[in-house]
Design a protein around this motif. Structure first.
Motif, PDB file in Angstrom:
ATOM      1  N   LYS A   1      12.697   1.570  -4.143  1.00 26.82           N
ATOM      2  CA  LYS A   1      12.111   2.849  -4.548  1.00 26.82           C
ATOM      3  C   LYS A   1      12.904   3.394  -5.724  1.00 26.82           C
ATOM      4  CE  LYS A   1      10.503   7.256  -2.812  1.00 26.82           C
ATOM      5  NZ  LYS A   1      10.326   8.117  -1.646  1.00 26.82           N
TER       6      LYS A   1
ATOM      7  N   ASP B   1       5.060   0.211  -0.804  1.00 29.15           N
ATOM      8  CA  ASP B   1       5.205  -0.848   0.208  1.00 29.15           C
ATOM      9  C   ASP B   1       4.412  -0.462   1.444  1.00 29.15           C
ATOM     10  OD1 ASP B   1       6.844  -2.419  -1.334  1.00 29.15           O
ATOM     11  OD2 ASP B   1       8.697  -1.617  -0.479  1.00 29.15           O
TER      12      ASP B   1
ATOM     13  N   TYR C   1      18.233  -5.710   3.517  1.00 29.96           N
ATOM     14  CA  TYR C   1      17.827  -6.490   2.353  1.00 29.96           C
ATOM     15  C   TYR C   1      18.445  -7.868   2.478  1.00 29.96           C
ATOM     16  CZ  TYR C   1      17.695  -8.040  -2.503  1.00 29.96           C
ATOM     17  OH  TYR C   1      17.488  -8.763  -3.635  1.00 29.96           O
TER      18      TYR C   1
ATOM     19  N   VAL D   1       3.100  -0.848   5.000  1.00 33.43           N
ATOM     20  CA  VAL D   1       3.526  -1.523   6.215  1.00 33.43           C
ATOM     21  C   VAL D   1       2.447  -1.301   7.256  1.00 33.43           C
ATOM     22  CG1 VAL D   1       5.261  -1.647   8.025  1.00 33.43           C
ATOM     23  CG2 VAL D   1       5.950  -1.170   5.673  1.00 33.43           C
TER      24      VAL D   1
ATOM     25  N   GLN E   1       9.058  -6.410   7.359  1.00 26.80           N
ATOM     26  CA  GLN E   1       9.649  -5.101   7.081  1.00 26.80           C
ATOM     27  C   GLN E   1       9.946  -4.330   8.356  1.00 26.80           C
ATOM     28  OE1 GLN E   1       6.846  -3.513   4.282  1.00 26.80           O
ATOM     29  NE2 GLN E   1       8.004  -4.268   2.548  1.00 26.80           N
TER      30      GLN E   1
ATOM     31  N   LEU F   1      12.521   1.312   1.116  1.00 25.03           N
ATOM     32  CA  LEU F   1      11.145   0.889   0.862  1.00 25.03           C
ATOM     33  C   LEU F   1      10.498   1.776  -0.196  1.00 25.03           C
ATOM     34  CD1 LEU F   1       9.667   0.147   4.399  1.00 25.03           C
ATOM     35  CD2 LEU F   1      10.404  -1.488   2.660  1.00 25.03           C
TER      36      LEU F   1
END
Length: 124
Positions: free
Chosen positions: A63, A88, A75, A90, A98, A84
């Motif tokens: 971000k 992204d 990560y 999810v 994730q 995130l």
């Protein structure tokens, strides 16, 4: 280099061995956040599994402008965290990568790759 705030992953759970080397596989069990440098082989260290803790982030987060409350994920590689991006998406039940890597929520600004994170309860 493993240091305070680095994420640790279970290498051998029954023998309490951890590593910062994440094989980037879905479901890799996160042990917690190191509270100091990684001890020498065969020595004990401390890992935090819930509550508020300082976490080390990768140099450029997903971000552009992270904000308090953003989702923090493990990560892949080197025990670093990421934030995130808003883009992204999810989807529950379909994006296990994730969701399995969620460690908590940003509780402060990221400064010099360090920030306070409110950890979810990382299971044993």
């Amino acid at each position: 280099t493993p240091a305070k705030g680095t994420l640790a992953y279970w290498l051998d759970r029954p023998n309490y061995e951890v590593t910062i080397d994440d094989p980037s596989t879905v479901g890799v069990p996160i042990a917690g956040v190191l509270l100091g440098a990684v001890p020498a082989a065969g020595k004990y260290g401390f890992i935090q599994k819930s509550g508020r803790v300082t976490v080390k982030f990768k140099s450029s987060t997903g971000k552009t402008t992270p904000a308090v409350g953003d989702s923090v994920v493990a990560y892949g590689g080197s025990g670093l965290a990421d934030v995130l991006a808003d883009t992204d998406a999810v989807t529950m039940g379909t994006d296990a990568t994730q969701l399995n890597r969620l460690i908590g929520y940003l509780a402060s600004a990221i400064t010099s790759q360090l920030a306070t994170v409110d950890l979810i309860d990382i299971p044993d």
